[in-house]
Design a protein around this motif. Structure first.
Motif, PDB file in Angstrom:
ATOM      1  N   HIS A  45       0.835  -1.198   0.000  1.00 41.34           N
ATOM      2  CA  HIS A  45       0.000   0.000   0.000  1.00 41.34           C
ATOM      3  C   HIS A  45       0.872   1.252   0.000  1.00 41.34           C
ATOM      4  O   HIS A  45       0.590   2.225  -0.715  1.00 41.34           O
ATOM      5  CB  HIS A  45      -0.913  -0.049   1.223  1.00 41.34           C
ATOM      6  CG  HIS A  45      -1.990   0.994   1.226  1.00 41.34           C
ATOM      7  ND1 HIS A  45      -2.495   1.558   0.072  1.00 41.34           N
ATOM      8  CD2 HIS A  45      -2.671   1.571   2.245  1.00 41.34           C
ATOM      9  CE1 HIS A  45      -3.422   2.439   0.384  1.00 41.34           C
ATOM     10  NE2 HIS A  45      -3.544   2.467   1.700  1.00 41.34           N
ATOM     11  N   GLU A  48       2.245   2.594  -3.305  1.00 41.15           N
ATOM     12  CA  GLU A  48       1.367   3.364  -4.196  1.00 41.15           C
ATOM     13  C   GLU A  48       1.523   4.869  -3.984  1.00 41.15           C
ATOM     14  O   GLU A  48       0.937   5.659  -4.730  1.00 41.15           O
ATOM     15  CB  GLU A  48      -0.089   2.934  -3.984  1.00 41.15           C
ATOM     16  CG  GLU A  48      -0.323   1.485  -4.418  1.00 41.15           C
ATOM     17  CD  GLU A  48      -1.594   0.888  -3.854  1.00 41.15           C
ATOM     18  OE1 GLU A  48      -2.476   1.649  -3.428  1.00 41.15           O
ATOM     19  OE2 GLU A  48      -1.702  -0.356  -3.834  1.00 41.15           O
ATOM     20  N   SER A  49       2.264   5.268  -2.957  1.00 39.90           N
ATOM     21  CA  SER A  49       2.500   6.692  -2.736  1.00 39.90           C
ATOM     22  C   SER A  49       3.969   7.052  -2.956  1.00 39.90           C
ATOM     23  O   SER A  49       4.434   8.089  -2.493  1.00 39.90           O
ATOM     24  CB  SER A  49       2.082   7.082  -1.318  1.00 39.90           C
ATOM     25  OG  SER A  49       2.897   6.404  -0.380  1.00 39.90           O
ATOM     26  N   ARG A  50       4.698   6.193  -3.648  1.00 34.84           N
ATOM     27  CA  ARG A  50       6.119   6.445  -3.896  1.00 34.84           C
ATOM     28  C   ARG A  50       6.381   6.549  -5.402  1.00 34.84           C
ATOM     29  O   ARG A  50       5.789   5.805  -6.182  1.00 34.84           O
ATOM     30  CB  ARG A  50       6.982   5.307  -3.322  1.00 34.84           C
ATOM     31  CG  ARG A  50       6.835   5.100  -1.820  1.00 34.84           C
ATOM     32  CD  ARG A  50       7.380   6.301  -1.053  1.00 34.84           C
ATOM     33  NE  ARG A  50       7.487   6.044   0.378  1.00 34.84           N
ATOM     34  CZ  ARG A  50       6.537   6.300   1.262  1.00 34.84           C
ATOM     35  NH1 ARG A  50       5.385   6.810   0.874  1.00 34.84           N
ATOM     36  NH2 ARG A  50       6.726   6.053   2.551  1.00 34.84           N
ATOM     37  N   ASN A  51       7.284   7.432  -5.782  1.00 41.38           N
ATOM     38  CA  ASN A  51       7.618   7.520  -7.198  1.00 41.38           C
ATOM     39  C   ASN A  51       8.604   6.413  -7.576  1.00 41.38           C
ATOM     40  O   ASN A  51       8.999   5.605  -6.730  1.00 41.38           O
ATOM     41  CB  ASN A  51       8.152   8.913  -7.569  1.00 41.38           C
ATOM     42  CG  ASN A  51       9.497   9.225  -6.930  1.00 41.38           C
ATOM     43  OD1 ASN A  51      10.281   8.317  -6.642  1.00 41.38           O
ATOM     44  ND2 ASN A  51       9.763  10.493  -6.705  1.00 41.38           N
ATOM     45  N   GLN A  54      11.710   6.304  -5.349  1.00 37.47           N
ATOM     46  CA  GLN A  54      11.414   5.983  -3.946  1.00 37.47           C
ATOM     47  C   GLN A  54      10.942   4.542  -3.764  1.00 37.47           C
ATOM     48  O   GLN A  54      11.252   3.906  -2.751  1.00 37.47           O
ATOM     49  CB  GLN A  54      10.333   6.932  -3.419  1.00 37.47           C
ATOM     50  CG  GLN A  54      10.776   8.392  -3.340  1.00 37.47           C
ATOM     51  CD  GLN A  54       9.599   9.320  -3.104  1.00 37.47           C
ATOM     52  OE1 GLN A  54       8.477   9.043  -3.528  1.00 37.47           O
ATOM     53  NE2 GLN A  54       9.861  10.424  -2.428  1.00 37.47           N
ATOM     54  N   ARG A 314       3.320   9.400 -11.609  1.00 40.68           N
ATOM     55  CA  ARG A 314       4.651   9.224 -11.031  1.00 40.68           C
ATOM     56  C   ARG A 314       4.701   8.054 -10.062  1.00 40.68           C
ATOM     57  O   ARG A 314       5.773   7.624  -9.662  1.00 40.68           O
ATOM     58  CB  ARG A 314       5.085  10.511 -10.323  1.00 40.68           C
ATOM     59  CG  ARG A 314       5.224  11.682 -11.284  1.00 40.68           C
ATOM     60  CD  ARG A 314       5.889  12.852 -10.622  1.00 40.68           C
ATOM     61  NE  ARG A 314       7.296  12.566 -10.321  1.00 40.68           N
ATOM     62  CZ  ARG A 314       8.129  13.441  -9.776  1.00 40.68           C
ATOM     63  NH1 ARG A 314       7.694  14.644  -9.477  1.00 40.68           N
ATOM     64  NH2 ARG A 314       9.377  13.125  -9.536  1.00 40.68           N
ATOM     65  N   ASN A 315       3.528   7.585  -9.652  1.00 41.03           N
ATOM     66  CA  ASN A 315       3.481   6.489  -8.687  1.00 41.03           C
ATOM     67  C   ASN A 315       2.879   5.245  -9.330  1.00 41.03           C
ATOM     68  O   ASN A 315       2.018   5.356 -10.214  1.00 41.03           O
ATOM     69  CB  ASN A 315       2.599   6.837  -7.481  1.00 41.03           C
ATOM     70  CG  ASN A 315       2.987   8.131  -6.838  1.00 41.03           C
ATOM     71  OD1 ASN A 315       4.055   8.667  -7.088  1.00 41.03           O
ATOM     72  ND2 ASN A 315       2.103   8.646  -6.012  1.00 41.03           N
TER      73      ASN A 315
ATOM     74  N   ARG B 140      -7.102  -0.568   2.637  1.00 41.24           N
ATOM     75  CA  ARG B 140      -6.797   0.615   1.827  1.00 41.24           C
ATOM     76  C   ARG B 140      -7.722   1.774   2.178  1.00 41.24           C
ATOM     77  O   ARG B 140      -7.327   2.933   2.117  1.00 41.24           O
ATOM     78  CB  ARG B 140      -6.890   0.274   0.346  1.00 41.24           C
ATOM     79  CG  ARG B 140      -5.618  -0.369  -0.156  1.00 41.24           C
ATOM     80  CD  ARG B 140      -5.760  -0.884  -1.566  1.00 41.24           C
ATOM     81  NE  ARG B 140      -4.447  -1.196  -2.107  1.00 41.24           N
ATOM     82  CZ  ARG B 140      -3.692  -2.212  -1.709  1.00 41.24           C
ATOM     83  NH1 ARG B 140      -4.138  -3.009  -0.761  1.00 41.24           N
ATOM     84  NH2 ARG B 140      -2.508  -2.431  -2.228  1.00 41.24           N
ATOM     85  N   VAL B 151       4.045  11.591  -0.339  1.00 37.70           N
ATOM     86  CA  VAL B 151       3.109  12.039  -1.368  1.00 37.70           C
ATOM     87  C   VAL B 151       3.355  13.497  -1.699  1.00 37.70           C
ATOM     88  O   VAL B 151       3.394  13.896  -2.866  1.00 37.70           O
ATOM     89  CB  VAL B 151       1.658  11.812  -0.899  1.00 37.70           C
ATOM     90  CG1 VAL B 151       0.685  12.404  -1.913  1.00 37.70           C
ATOM     91  CG2 VAL B 151       1.397  10.331  -0.734  1.00 37.70           C
ATOM     92  N   VAL B 154       6.290  13.797  -3.813  1.00 43.95           N
ATOM     93  CA  VAL B 154       6.038  13.381  -5.183  1.00 43.95           C
ATOM     94  C   VAL B 154       5.384  14.498  -5.979  1.00 43.95           C
ATOM     95  O   VAL B 154       5.672  14.717  -7.145  1.00 43.95           O
ATOM     96  CB  VAL B 154       5.153  12.112  -5.186  1.00 43.95           C
ATOM     97  CG1 VAL B 154       4.629  11.823  -6.582  1.00 43.95           C
ATOM     98  CG2 VAL B 154       5.937  10.921  -4.675  1.00 43.95           C
TER      99      VAL B 154
END
Lengths: 360, 156
Positions: A45, A48-51, A54, A314-315, B140, B151, B154
């Motif tokens: 999970h 999904e918030s990392r580029n 990362q 980006r992710n 989730r 985030v 990013v």
């Protein structure tokens, strides 16, 4: 009369966040239940918030032993989405690091198994050897745990003097041949604690979907380096050790023989390493929409990454990781049924479980 | 995206698709040979995979945007080749194949606990990922990471 003995989630005989509920009749285990998830981290999970930079650093932390394998598998999947192909030298470097990591993992496991056998001298010998493997990895990457070698389209660092590394590998191999393998394969202390215990039959290995050395010790000749070669493995000559016994001794022998095969692969990769670039050299990585999957033969068995990406994002939209211990652990139940209670720590350790991978 | 075209493999895959009663072609994409299962139930797929001695690998679950359902990709290994069978479900349940394929046990449980999906026809043992009495919570939704530091990095 049956009674339940809870072992874990932290226990002197099981120093990991995992629990075995053993149902015993006297000293004999009649059934067992496994519980994991005590340190579940939600890494899929988080990914999904990392580029794309990362997420490589994040996934390197899925496992503390086979950290390189996770970035290798992830990068191979992302390379399919970006169309980037690592140059030949990078493919060879990936093989070298992957095999050094296998050596590190197998020797570490041998040390822990020796400790659980009550063979402390062997434990110390194995950990001394493990230090030598880690010295090589540190000499190459500058790091002892998270090597940061992989990137999309290649590797971050070169092996500038492969022959110097080869000399270190050969010294290590000599020590393995001189001490570790003979003791593990001929010592009465080792054999008497391993032979005939924790048997996983071929049929059960198939039905449980076992992978890696656990499967190969139960007679299943599966190895992705041979069945679906990646990096430069198609250019390497090596054997896939298989044992039929299915017991702890068979798993020990498979890993001992794999140490020798890893040295054989390392010798080839280090001497035949072609000159050239380390990566595809793209300054900007462009993803296409889709899902890509990659599988790699980690020290403990097959690792699979499924990565989904949307163009211009980006992710990643999804990263799914199937680790080998997640596939192998359910088989422990069948290994301990009928075993003596005192053998269960060694039996569960014989799959070389990684709780960090399992609780990813 | 390439159609599968290696002659010996092509014949093997064609025979497998015929055995499963699927007319769509195999598609190779992203390292997987995909076959649209169409109306084939996941249980019939499991029986077909067992018949050819394929090894179950995993289920990859993705939550579709806007709470419109889930995509479940069933992955099997056949002679070193990874096969993929995508199932789109609009509700929150799908048949379990645990009684047909023991190896699916933990990933069905993990998916149940991570996405609140119900695999019908099976019982769930004590929780793998969460403590407490309530199984099947969509993690989730329960643990949003929208305010995570990474985030904002990013977005820069």
């Amino acid at each position: 009369m049956s009674y339940k003995i809870p072992m874990g989630p932290y226990h002197p005989a099981l120093e990991e966040p995992y629990k075995l509920d053993l149902i015993c009749e006297g000293e004999t285990v009649s059934d067992a239940k496994l519980h994991i998830g005590f340190n579940f981290r939600g890494i899929e999970h988080l990914a999904e918030s990392r580029n794309y930079i990362q997420v490589i650093a994040l996934m390197e932390r899925v496992c503390g032993i086979c950290s390189n394998i996770h970035t290798l598998t992830l990068c191979q999947a992302m390379e399919k989405l970006t169309g980037l192909t690592p140059p030949p030298r990078a493919q060879y470097i990936r093989v070298v690091i992957a095999e050094l990591e296998r050596l590190h993992s197998h020797v570490l496991w041998a040390g822990i198994a020796a400790k659980l056998m009550g063979f402390k001298t062997m434990f110390m010998t194995c950990f001394e050897l493990r230090e030598k493997v880690m010295d090589i990895l540190q000499a190459i990457s500058g790091n002892r745990v998270n090597y940061s070698m992989n990137r999309i389209g290649g590797v971050n660092r070169d092996i500038e003097d492969p022959l110097a590394v080869l000399a270190m590998v050969e010294a290590l191999e000599r020590e393995m041949v001189r001490t570790v393998i003979p003791i593990f394969t001929t010592s009465t202390t080792a054999i008497s604690r391993c032979a005939g215990i924790g048997v996983l039959t071929r049929e059960k290995a198939v039905s449980c979907g076992a992978v890696g050395p656990v499967a190969r010790a139960s007679g299943l000749p599966q190895d992705l380096r041979r069945a679906a070669p990646y990096a430069a493995y198609a250019e390497m000559e090596f054997d896939v050790p298989v044992q039929q016994g299915g017991d702890v001794k068979a798993r020990l022998l498979v890993r001992a023989l794999e140490i020798m095969e890893s040295c054989k692969i390392l010798r080839q990769a280090l001497t035949k390493m072609p000159p050239g670039e380390l990566n595809a050299g793209e300054s900007k990585v462009v993803f296409s929409t889709g899902t890509a999957t990659s599988r790699v033969e980690a020290p403990r068995g097959e690792v699979m990454y499924s990565v989904s990406w949307k163009e211009s994002s980006r992710n990643p939209s999804r990263v799914h990781v199937r680790t080998p211990t997640f596939a192998n652990m359910p088989a422990i139940r069948y290994m301990v049924i009928g075993a003596r209670l005192a053998d269960t720590p060694l039996i569960q350790a014989s799959i070389d479980p990684c709780y960090s991978c399992t609780d990813r | 995206m390439n159609a599968v075209d290696t002659p010996p493999k092509k014949e093997m895959y064609a025979a497998l698709a015929k055995e499963l009663g699927i007319v769509d072609p195999w598609i190779e994409q992203g390292g997987v040979h995909w076959l649209n299962p169409g109306a084939l139930s996941v249980r019939d797929l499991a029986k077909g995979m067992n018949a050819v001695q394929a090894r179950f690998v995993t289920i990859t679950t993705t939550q579709m945007p806007g709470d419109t359902g889930f995509r479940l990709e069933y992955h099997w290994d056949l002679d070193g080749q990874l096969l993929g069978f995508p199932y789109l479900i609009s509700g929150k349940s799908i048949e379990s194949i645990y009684d047909l394929c023991e190896a699916v046990n933990w990933i069905e449980r993990e998916t149940h606990e991570g996405f609140a999906l119900d695999f019908t026809g099976r019982e769930y043992e004590p929780l793998l990922l969460r403590q407490g009495e309530t199984p099947g919570v969509n993690l989730r939704d329960a643990v949003a990471v929208s305010d995570a530091v990474a985030v904002s990095e990013v977005k820069k």
